[in-house]
Design an enzyme around this catalytic site. Sequence first.
Site, PDB file in Angstrom:
ATOM      1  CB  SER A  12      -0.963  -0.044   1.188  1.00 39.44           C
ATOM      2  OG  SER A  12      -2.041   0.838   1.006  1.00 39.44           O
ATOM      3  CG  ASP A  58      -7.165  -3.541  -3.216  1.00 37.59           C
ATOM      4  OD1 ASP A  58      -7.823  -2.757  -2.515  1.00 37.59           O
ATOM      5  OD2 ASP A  58      -5.926  -3.643  -3.151  1.00 37.59           O
ATOM      6  CG  HIS A  65      -5.466  -2.631   0.154  1.00 36.79           C
ATOM      7  ND1 HIS A  65      -5.007  -2.277  -1.103  1.00 36.79           N
ATOM      8  CD2 HIS A  65      -4.808  -1.818   1.030  1.00 36.79           C
ATOM      9  CE1 HIS A  65      -4.123  -1.311  -0.999  1.00 36.79           C
ATOM     10  NE2 HIS A  65      -3.975  -1.016   0.286  1.00 36.79           N
TER      11      HIS A  65
END
Length: 344
Positions: free
Chosen positions: A168, A295, A323
């Site tokens: 991320s 996601d 995610h």
Amino acid sequence: MGNRFMCMSKKETKENGSRSKRVNRSQRKMLAEDEFLHRQALSMAIQQHQLSQRFDGSMSRRINGSTSSRRTTLPESVAKQVPENLDNITTKKFILIHGEGFGAWCWYKTITLLEEVGLLPTTFDLKGSGIDLTDSNSVTTLAEYSKPLIEYLQNLPEDEKVILVGHSSGGACVSYALEHFPQKISKAIFICATMVSNDQRPFDVFAEELGSAEDFMQQSKFMIHGNGKDQPPTGFMFEKEQMKGLYFNQSPAKDVALAMVSMRPIPIGPIMEKLSLSPEKYGTGRRFFIQTLDDRALSPDVQEKLVRENPPEGVYKIKGSDHCPFFSKPTSLHKILVEIAQIP
């Protein structure tokens, strides 16, 4: 005719019973493996709590596979899913960089799997994350946020290289490191991450989901004003239900529960900072991107746009992953990490 029908029925019943037993055995095995991995999470959570009682604010949590006093053994069915002979891997050190709000704790499954095949994973809390006691409101720059990673790379012997893995917004830390230490990074792996281009902010990657940076900072109810309401926001944190929907829509309930008690506020400064990335340094790095196809925090379309605009050396996809593939698809993620490590 009737006897024949009865025989067929008995045979079918027997076959159905066998299939049912096989399914039940498979389910029990999967549950046992799942329970095993979750025990590691509990152990890590307890360790974090104990460490937090005696760590001062200048220290960050580091989990290093090469110095761990506790070595765990995975269920045989999990361990056999990856190649046993990894002699062709020249760089065995993996540095795992967590994303926004997360900490070293989120990598517990990945650490276990990498250690089992003889690789050397290391992870630590970025500033203001995990059990690092820095107030996240005081973390204003990407350099400060990435300090534990930068210090690690600075102290790495000149003849050693590592594989960086960023999740991320941790991708921005990986990009920052690539720009400053290209000679020490063998490969850089971005997991549904902010693989930004030059002069781009990490937040820009999430703009499609969260809106423009300006609107988000002015209007979002998730903002934290650590210096007072009349001052610019210093961080943000989503509500628990929103976090579950954005990050953990395919993750096991126990991992979600771990995250709910472990997530911390996200410093706003580092993700609003534009990165300066040069072709001579960042541009020479070997980058790989792992897409997560279920996601909701960083949609597959946005991930596709990232790799199209800033092409890496390789792109991999994990079906059914939210995610957080280290929770929802740990074995699939592990296989890809090992495969990338084996690339000459």
